[in-house]
Enzyme design. Structure first.
Site, PDB file in Angstrom:
ATOM      1  N   THR A 172      -2.536   3.164   1.194  1.00  0.00           N
ATOM      2  CA  THR A 172      -1.642   2.337   0.138  1.00  0.00           C
ATOM      3  C   THR A 172      -1.317   3.063  -1.155  1.00  0.00           C
ATOM      4  O   THR A 172      -2.245   3.563  -1.585  1.00  0.00           O
ATOM      5  CB  THR A 172      -2.242   1.145   0.201  1.00  0.00           C
ATOM      6  OG1 THR A 172      -2.152   0.524   1.426  1.00  0.00           O
ATOM      7  CG2 THR A 172      -1.423   0.169  -0.981  1.00  0.00           C
ATOM      8  N   PHE A 174      -0.480   2.750  -5.052  1.00  0.00           N
ATOM      9  CA  PHE A 174      -0.520   1.878  -6.031  1.00  0.00           C
ATOM     10  C   PHE A 174       0.046   2.645  -7.274  1.00  0.00           C
ATOM     11  O   PHE A 174       0.349   3.625  -7.488  1.00  0.00           O
ATOM     12  CB  PHE A 174      -1.837   1.575  -6.382  1.00  0.00           C
ATOM     13  CG  PHE A 174      -2.790   0.889  -5.181  1.00  0.00           C
ATOM     14  CD1 PHE A 174      -2.703  -0.725  -5.620  1.00  0.00           C
ATOM     15  CD2 PHE A 174      -3.369   1.474  -4.447  1.00  0.00           C
ATOM     16  CE1 PHE A 174      -3.630  -1.450  -4.567  1.00  0.00           C
ATOM     17  CE2 PHE A 174      -3.825   0.625  -3.421  1.00  0.00           C
ATOM     18  CZ  PHE A 174      -3.970  -0.798  -3.330  1.00  0.00           C
TER      19      PHE A 174
END
Length: 276
Positions: A172, A174
């Site tokens: 992921t 960010f």
């Protein structure tokens, strides 16, 4: 006084893990939703926000690109978290005891093979860290959570099985958001400029707008579209490019972009977290 960094979700989430990796000196402020995390920074309750924007398995995070242009915040950093999923149980529980595993809807399918192999029923929770907290509070050896090892540390759960995700590359990305931009830095791995724009209502406007990046040798790493105000005819684009607006080739490309577009807004100029 320790500065705060806001996240969506509870302590022990992957957003919390991103904060620990990127801003270990800051106190994490859990918020109910993305807008709450943004508002915490806007109000001064927190200095920064750590927001997930995309995942290698599931694509972009819903709502984020809609919120960013209107947030009033600027991107100052990016961070990547390898999403390792672990089966967490209460003290004394064994793998063979587990009958139900609780986690976010997005995480459950990523562990489908493991759950099927061990005859464990997946249960949906609003947040993986919340699932860990609730499993700890329940104290039932037949219930487990699918979450990060950090969540296990925080809520006193044991790792019954480590890194059980089906795919070995789930990551992921960010973005760190602040009230003020910082364009003075230069990163070891290069710079990224993120911006949004709408194309003018003329034939081939998007093609012409993108042409400036190609002819000036500017690498565009992301281009995504989404509707504006629920209209099928109004489209906004989000883009990431390699480089700094002060670089001559980027400046020329942005000048050409401005000619064929409206409402160009730079959301951030920040160092790349890693080589791309």
């Amino acid at each position: 006084m320790t500065q705060k960094i806001a996240i969506q979700g509870e302590l022990g989430s992957y957003s919390h893990e991103a904060c620990r990796n990127k801003r270990p000196d800051m106190e994490v402020l859990p918020c109910r939703g993305f807008e709450d995390a943004i508002n915490a920074v806007r109000s001064g309750e927190a200095e920064l926000a750590m927001l997930p924007v995309e995942n290698t398995t599931y694509g972009r995070v819903a709502d984020i690109h809609r919120l960013l242009p209107h947030s009033g915040l600027k991107i100052i950093d990016e961070a990547f978290v390898r999403v390792h999923i672990n089966l967490l149980g209460v003290p004394g529980a064994k793998l063979e005891d587990i009958r139900e595993a609780h986690s976010h809807l997005v995480l459950l399918p990523q562990c489908a093979s493991f759950l099927r192999e061990h005859n464990i029923l997946g249960r949906v929770s609003p947040d993986n860290a919340r699932a860990a907290r609730e499993v700890a509070e329940r104290g039932d050896v037949t219930h487990a959570a699918l979450a990060s090892e950090l969540a296990g540390e925080i809520y006193g759960l044991n790792v019954l099985a480590r890194h059980i995700e089906d795919q070995g590359n789930n990551t992921t990305r960010f973005l760190t958001m602040a009230r003020e931009a910082d364009t003075s830095r230069r990163g070891e791995n290069g710079m990224i400029t993120s911006f949004v724009f709408q194309v003018r209502n003329i034939p081939a406007a998007l093609y012409k707008a993108m042409g400036g990046f190609a002819t000036n040798g500017v690498n565009m790493t992301k281009l995504e579209s989404y509707m504006v105000n629920g209209s099928f005819t109004a489209t906004q684009f989000y883009a990431d490019i390699d480089g700094h607006p002060e670089d001559e080739n980027v400046r020329l490309a942005m000048d050409e972009l401005n000619y064929f577009t409206t409402d160009v807004e730079i959301l951030g100029v920040y160092p790349a977290d890693r080589k791309r």
